[in-house]
Design an enzyme around this catalytic site. Sequence first.
Site, PDB file in Angstrom:
ATOM      1  N   SER A  98       0.855  -1.184   0.000  1.00  0.00           N
ATOM      2  CA  SER A  98       0.000   0.000   0.000  1.00  0.00           C
ATOM      3  C   SER A  98       0.890   1.233   0.000  1.00  0.00           C
ATOM      4  O   SER A  98       2.113   1.125   0.012  1.00  0.00           O
ATOM      5  CB  SER A  98      -0.886   0.004   1.249  1.00  0.00           C
ATOM      6  OG  SER A  98      -0.080   0.321   2.370  1.00  0.00           O
ATOM      7  N   LYS A  99       0.258   2.389   0.033  1.00  0.00           N
ATOM      8  CA  LYS A  99       1.014   3.654  -0.005  1.00  0.00           C
ATOM      9  C   LYS A  99       2.060   3.761   1.105  1.00  0.00           C
ATOM     10  O   LYS A  99       3.040   4.473   0.965  1.00  0.00           O
ATOM     11  CB  LYS A  99       0.053   4.834   0.098  1.00  0.00           C
ATOM     12  CG  LYS A  99      -0.672   5.076  -1.203  1.00  0.00           C
ATOM     13  CD  LYS A  99      -1.162   6.506  -1.295  1.00  0.00           C
ATOM     14  CE  LYS A  99      -1.747   6.752  -2.667  1.00  0.00           C
ATOM     15  NZ  LYS A  99      -3.148   7.080  -2.664  1.00  0.00           N
ATOM     16  N   ARG A 100       1.786   3.057   2.194  1.00  0.00           N
ATOM     17  CA  ARG A 100       2.747   3.095   3.312  1.00  0.00           C
ATOM     18  C   ARG A 100       4.122   2.620   2.855  1.00  0.00           C
ATOM     19  O   ARG A 100       5.140   2.988   3.403  1.00  0.00           O
ATOM     20  CB  ARG A 100       2.290   2.173   4.453  1.00  0.00           C
ATOM     21  CG  ARG A 100       1.248   2.756   5.353  1.00  0.00           C
ATOM     22  CD  ARG A 100       0.871   1.771   6.434  1.00  0.00           C
ATOM     23  NE  ARG A 100       0.435   0.486   5.881  1.00  0.00           N
ATOM     24  CZ  ARG A 100       1.050  -0.670   6.076  1.00  0.00           C
ATOM     25  NH1 ARG A 100       2.130  -0.725   6.823  1.00  0.00           N
ATOM     26  NH2 ARG A 100       0.592  -1.780   5.545  1.00  0.00           N
ATOM     27  N   GLY A 121       5.480   3.226  -0.009  1.00  0.00           N
ATOM     28  CA  GLY A 121       6.051   4.098  -1.047  1.00  0.00           C
ATOM     29  C   GLY A 121       5.083   4.193  -2.215  1.00  0.00           C
ATOM     30  O   GLY A 121       3.896   3.916  -2.064  1.00  0.00           O
TER      31      GLY A 121
END
Length: 472
Positions: free
Chosen positions: A240-242, A244
């Site tokens: 996920s965006k966590r 990158g």
Amino acid sequence: MTIATRFPPSPTGDLHIGSVRTALYNYLFARQQEGRFVFRLEDTDRERSTEQAVQNILAGMNWLGLDYDEGPHYQTARFARYEEKIAELKHSGHAYKCYCTKQRLDSLRDEQVASQLTPKYDGHCRGSQENNHDKSGSFVMRLKTPLDGHVIVRDEIRGDVKIENSQLDDLIIARSDGTPTYHLTVVVDDIDMEISHVIRGDDHLSNTARQIHIINALNAQIPVYAHIPMINGTDGKRLSKRHGAVSVLEYRENGILPEALLNYLARLGWSHGDQEIFSMDEMRELFSLSAVNKSAAAFDPDKLLWVNQQYIQSMEIDRLASYAAPFFLARGLDIEAREKFVAVVDAQRTRVKDLMEMADKSAPFFGKFSGHEESAVKKHLRGVVAEPLQALRERLSELEDWSPNKLQAIVEQVAEERELKLGKIAQPLRVAVTGGSASPGIEVTLWLVGREQCLERLDIALQLIRDRVSSA
Ligand code: GLU
């Protein structure tokens, strides 16, 4: 059988790298089998679908060069067809109207959860449809799923997967406003578009069991399935965006080459011995569903950068230059002089991991000088180098043929005369003319910086040394 695969993203957000891997596997398989690759936009969720997401997906596909033979088909253009199929299911007795209110469904769910049962619809309206005639109000359309027995999903990656029908409920195929749901549209489209192989994420496995029931009810052929394991971050959690960037276009902006991204994604979950670098032709030839891993893959940004680096180093120079150009332009570097620009790209290609880094490091070659870095000055521009740098300055100013060979000869000469190792001269000179301590070979660096800028920056550097010496 004519092979046909498809890539059907829902345009509710950016094109995710996980989706790209799915698209790539579908693409490779279709190309290898000389089949069709169909591109479809599943845009029936009107609240979440946006034009911006459509554009983002199209731009991503285009950048990656994943060309399709058919599409994009838009599901919103096919509502009449879905209505026809919903009516067909109703007539054949495979679907029924369900009038259950939200309150009823909510309390049913609460009861099931309280009794530790998996929440599912209890078939309240499934019985005789005659009973429903006197019912009024809004209704959804549900599929009659067999109450017992099981479904076997024949999967090219996992083998046969058995799912008990008792775990499935009567899924909704049309909402109360008459619009079809994902399960219905995907099945109708795959049938109409004659899709032979459905290759998608294994988060769809239980959907597949449900969809097989719709396919059977429509009396159609069940496609071959291949469920690809998910992509996790290196911490084992779902990507996920966590972790990158997850949007493909972000990778483009970060200076990753499309070839490198595809190569990396192909290897993420599929392998062919220990080989890491594959041309598109090789991937097309070697890809096989049976060699796709059964367990989740971990996305490693460092590995991607490594693959990118390999491509930067070996790509045909004109192609690399055309990928690099927008990055140079975005930094205000004047790349009008094509030959020089290509020479810079060529000189930098072994020294960088991405095109952003390449453009950043190339500024000194295009008249952009942001001063001498303090740490480099401290380390390399000391009193002892004042004299040789001064001597170099003089010879450079007199040099007629400003070519790498001649430049190399001058630097060697100045070092030899003083019985110094080349590096003792080349490094301070590098700092003087670029401002930093890393650049291509000194002769190429001087050549690319150009005479005028070299002399100007050497003067500044000599002044810096004098200032340091006098304040010491
Ligand atoms: N639109 C669905 C998604 O993006 C497609 C899934 C499928 O391949 O059937 O998840």
